[in-house]
Write a protein that holds these residues in place. Structure first.
Motif, PDB file in Angstrom:
ATOM      1  N   ALA A  68      12.983   8.861 -10.230  1.00 55.14           N
ATOM      2  CA  ALA A  68      12.780   9.692 -11.423  1.00 55.14           C
ATOM      3  C   ALA A  68      12.923  11.161 -11.059  1.00 55.14           C
ATOM      4  N   PHE A  69      12.947  11.997 -12.077  1.00 52.86           N
ATOM      5  CA  PHE A  69      12.891  13.437 -11.862  1.00 52.86           C
ATOM      6  C   PHE A  69      11.999  14.053 -12.934  1.00 52.86           C
ATOM      7  N   ARG A  70      11.480  15.240 -12.631  1.00 56.74           N
ATOM      8  CA  ARG A  70      10.552  15.932 -13.532  1.00 56.74           C
ATOM      9  C   ARG A  70      10.532  17.399 -13.134  1.00 56.74           C
ATOM     10  N   ASP A  71      10.032  18.259 -13.982  1.00 52.90           N
ATOM     11  CA  ASP A  71       9.883  19.665 -13.613  1.00 52.90           C
ATOM     12  C   ASP A  71       8.577  20.215 -14.159  1.00 52.90           C
ATOM     13  N   ASP A  72       8.129  21.318 -13.575  1.00 58.16           N
ATOM     14  CA  ASP A  72       6.983  22.069 -14.080  1.00 58.16           C
ATOM     15  C   ASP A  72       6.885  23.400 -13.350  1.00 58.16           C
ATOM     16  N   ILE A  73       5.905  24.174 -13.718  1.00 57.32           N
ATOM     17  CA  ILE A  73       5.648  25.459 -13.064  1.00 57.32           C
ATOM     18  C   ILE A  73       4.310  25.353 -12.357  1.00 57.32           C
ATOM     19  N   ARG A  74       4.283  25.723 -11.081  1.00 59.20           N
ATOM     20  CA  ARG A  74       3.066  25.638 -10.261  1.00 59.20           C
ATOM     21  C   ARG A  74       2.826  26.945  -9.532  1.00 59.20           C
ATOM     22  N   THR A  75       1.580  27.191  -9.191  1.00 55.09           N
ATOM     23  CA  THR A  75       1.212  28.335  -8.367  1.00 55.09           C
ATOM     24  C   THR A  75       0.958  27.836  -6.958  1.00 55.09           C
ATOM     25  N   LYS A  76       1.676  28.401  -5.998  1.00 56.55           N
ATOM     26  CA  LYS A  76       1.522  28.023  -4.593  1.00 56.55           C
ATOM     27  C   LYS A  76       0.660  29.056  -3.893  1.00 56.55           C
ATOM     28  N   THR A  77      -0.321  28.581  -3.100  1.00 56.06           N
ATOM     29  CA  THR A  77      -1.170  29.453  -2.296  1.00 56.06           C
ATOM     30  C   THR A  77      -0.715  29.361  -0.847  1.00 56.06           C
ATOM     31  N   TYR A  78      -0.527  30.515  -0.213  1.00 55.91           N
ATOM     32  CA  TYR A  78      -0.100  30.557   1.187  1.00 55.91           C
ATOM     33  C   TYR A  78      -1.307  30.723   2.097  1.00 55.91           C
ATOM     34  N   ALA A  79      -1.126  30.456   3.389  1.00 56.23           N
ATOM     35  CA  ALA A  79      -2.229  30.510   4.364  1.00 56.23           C
ATOM     36  C   ALA A  79      -2.902  31.870   4.386  1.00 56.23           C
ATOM     37  N   ASP A  80      -2.162  32.943   4.078  1.00 51.21           N
ATOM     38  CA  ASP A  80      -2.754  34.287   4.081  1.00 51.21           C
ATOM     39  C   ASP A  80      -3.494  34.612   2.789  1.00 51.21           C
ATOM     40  N   GLY A  81      -3.541  33.657   1.846  1.00 50.91           N
ATOM     41  CA  GLY A  81      -4.260  33.855   0.593  1.00 50.91           C
ATOM     42  C   GLY A  81      -3.389  34.362  -0.548  1.00 50.91           C
ATOM     43  N   GLU A 134       0.848  -1.187   0.000  1.00 53.15           N
ATOM     44  CA  GLU A 134       0.000   0.000   0.000  1.00 53.15           C
ATOM     45  C   GLU A 134       0.891   1.247   0.000  1.00 53.15           C
ATOM     46  N   TYR A 135       0.348   2.330  -0.564  1.00 47.94           N
ATOM     47  CA  TYR A 135       1.089   3.579  -0.722  1.00 47.94           C
ATOM     48  C   TYR A 135       0.509   4.654   0.180  1.00 47.94           C
ATOM     49  N   LEU A 136       1.391   5.457   0.765  1.00 52.16           N
ATOM     50  CA  LEU A 136       0.958   6.528   1.657  1.00 52.16           C
ATOM     51  C   LEU A 136       0.608   7.769   0.841  1.00 52.16           C
ATOM     52  N   LEU A 137      -0.640   8.200   0.961  1.00 50.70           N
ATOM     53  CA  LEU A 137      -1.093   9.420   0.301  1.00 50.70           C
ATOM     54  C   LEU A 137      -1.604  10.392   1.345  1.00 50.70           C
ATOM     55  N   CYS A 138      -1.461  11.668   1.046  1.00 53.08           N
ATOM     56  CA  CYS A 138      -1.792  12.737   1.992  1.00 53.08           C
ATOM     57  C   CYS A 138      -2.781  13.697   1.347  1.00 53.08           C
ATOM     58  N   LYS A 139      -3.854  14.011   2.053  1.00 56.27           N
ATOM     59  CA  LYS A 139      -4.812  15.000   1.548  1.00 56.27           C
ATOM     60  C   LYS A 139      -4.341  16.368   2.017  1.00 56.27           C
ATOM     61  N   MET A 140      -4.036  17.226   1.063  1.00 56.89           N
ATOM     62  CA  MET A 140      -3.474  18.542   1.364  1.00 56.89           C
ATOM     63  C   MET A 140      -4.501  19.425   2.085  1.00 56.89           C
ATOM     64  N   ALA A 141      -3.995  20.348   2.898  1.00 58.58           N
ATOM     65  CA  ALA A 141      -4.865  21.323   3.549  1.00 58.58           C
ATOM     66  C   ALA A 141      -5.652  22.073   2.471  1.00 58.58           C
ATOM     67  N   ALA A 142      -6.876  22.422   2.779  1.00 56.22           N
ATOM     68  CA  ALA A 142      -7.758  23.054   1.793  1.00 56.22           C
ATOM     69  C   ALA A 142      -7.387  24.505   1.496  1.00 56.22           C
ATOM     70  N   ASP A 143      -6.619  25.140   2.389  1.00 57.78           N
ATOM     71  CA  ASP A 143      -6.390  26.583   2.262  1.00 57.78           C
ATOM     72  C   ASP A 143      -4.976  26.975   1.874  1.00 57.78           C
ATOM     73  N   ARG A 144      -4.127  26.014   1.489  1.00 65.20           N
ATOM     74  CA  ARG A 144      -2.739  26.376   1.173  1.00 65.20           C
ATOM     75  C   ARG A 144      -2.072  25.310   0.330  1.00 65.20           C
ATOM     76  N   GLY A 145      -0.855  25.633  -0.106  1.00 62.46           N
ATOM     77  CA  GLY A 145      -0.052  24.686  -0.861  1.00 62.46           C
ATOM     78  C   GLY A 145      -0.218  24.838  -2.360  1.00 62.46           C
ATOM     79  N   VAL A 146       0.355  23.899  -3.085  1.00 59.90           N
ATOM     80  CA  VAL A 146       0.292  23.921  -4.542  1.00 59.90           C
ATOM     81  C   VAL A 146      -0.980  23.232  -5.034  1.00 59.90           C
ATOM     82  N   PHE A 147      -1.476  22.269  -4.281  1.00 64.97           N
ATOM     83  CA  PHE A 147      -2.664  21.505  -4.673  1.00 64.97           C
ATOM     84  C   PHE A 147      -3.644  21.437  -3.499  1.00 64.97           C
ATOM     85  N   PRO A 148      -4.270  22.565  -3.115  1.00 66.44           N
ATOM     86  CA  PRO A 148      -5.153  22.562  -1.945  1.00 66.44           C
ATOM     87  C   PRO A 148      -6.283  21.537  -2.070  1.00 66.44           C
ATOM     88  N   GLY A 149      -6.489  20.764  -0.980  1.00 65.74           N
ATOM     89  CA  GLY A 149      -7.615  19.856  -0.890  1.00 65.74           C
ATOM     90  C   GLY A 149      -7.518  18.573  -1.697  1.00 65.74           C
TER      91      GLY A 149
END
Length: 141
Positions: A71-84, A16-31
């Motif tokens: 492996a390695f990979r790259d991309d461009i992402r938008t990160k949202t901080y706790a303050d919005g 089995e693989y460990l997966l994490c549900k991101m906080a809804a209000d921050r990060g690169v992939f909220p929720g």
């Protein structure tokens, strides 16, 4: 645009693989469901950064018995901080296969939930795009 090198563990235990549900209000992939991981700090080796991120996000008791670069990979992402506020970041992902010796987890505020998921159920979760690409490349979804 800021650049970050991200260490990303694919943690497996007894099939089995460990997966994490991101906080809804921050990060690169909220929720959304994701792999754990985060940015390397100056002076860290890849494995040191990987083990630090695992400890910070998943607790001191989760024992990682094996680490293999995958492996390695790259991309461009938008990160949202706790303050919005948001920031566009160029991300370089260093992805590692990890085997844990146990399932003892105490996750931090970056996550709403963590779950051990059988390979055949991974595709049923609302995975973020980067995690979906990773598991697709591994042939698991």
């Amino acid at each position: 645009m800021r650049q970050r090198t991200i260490v990303c563990p694919i943690i497996q235990n007894e099939g089995e693989y460990l997966l994490c549900k991101m906080a809804a209000d921050r990060g690169v992939f909220p929720g959304q469901w994701a792999l754990s991981g985060g940015g390397m700090e100056p002076g860290e080796t890849m494995e040191t950064a990987l083990r630090r991120e695992i400890r910070e996000e998943l607790g001191d008791e989760l024992e990682i018995a094996e680490v293999r670069p995958w492996a390695f990979r790259d991309d461009i992402r938008t990160k949202t901080y706790a303050d919005g506020s948001t920031e566009e970041i160029y991300m370089i992902y260093l992805i590692f296969d990890c085997i844990s010796a146990n399932r003892t987890i105490s996750f931090n505020e970056e996550f709403q939930e963590v779950r051990w998921v059988p390979a055949e159920k991974i595709g049923e979760l609302d995975l973020n795009e980067a995690t979906r690409v990773t598991f697709s490349q591994k042939g698991l979804i």
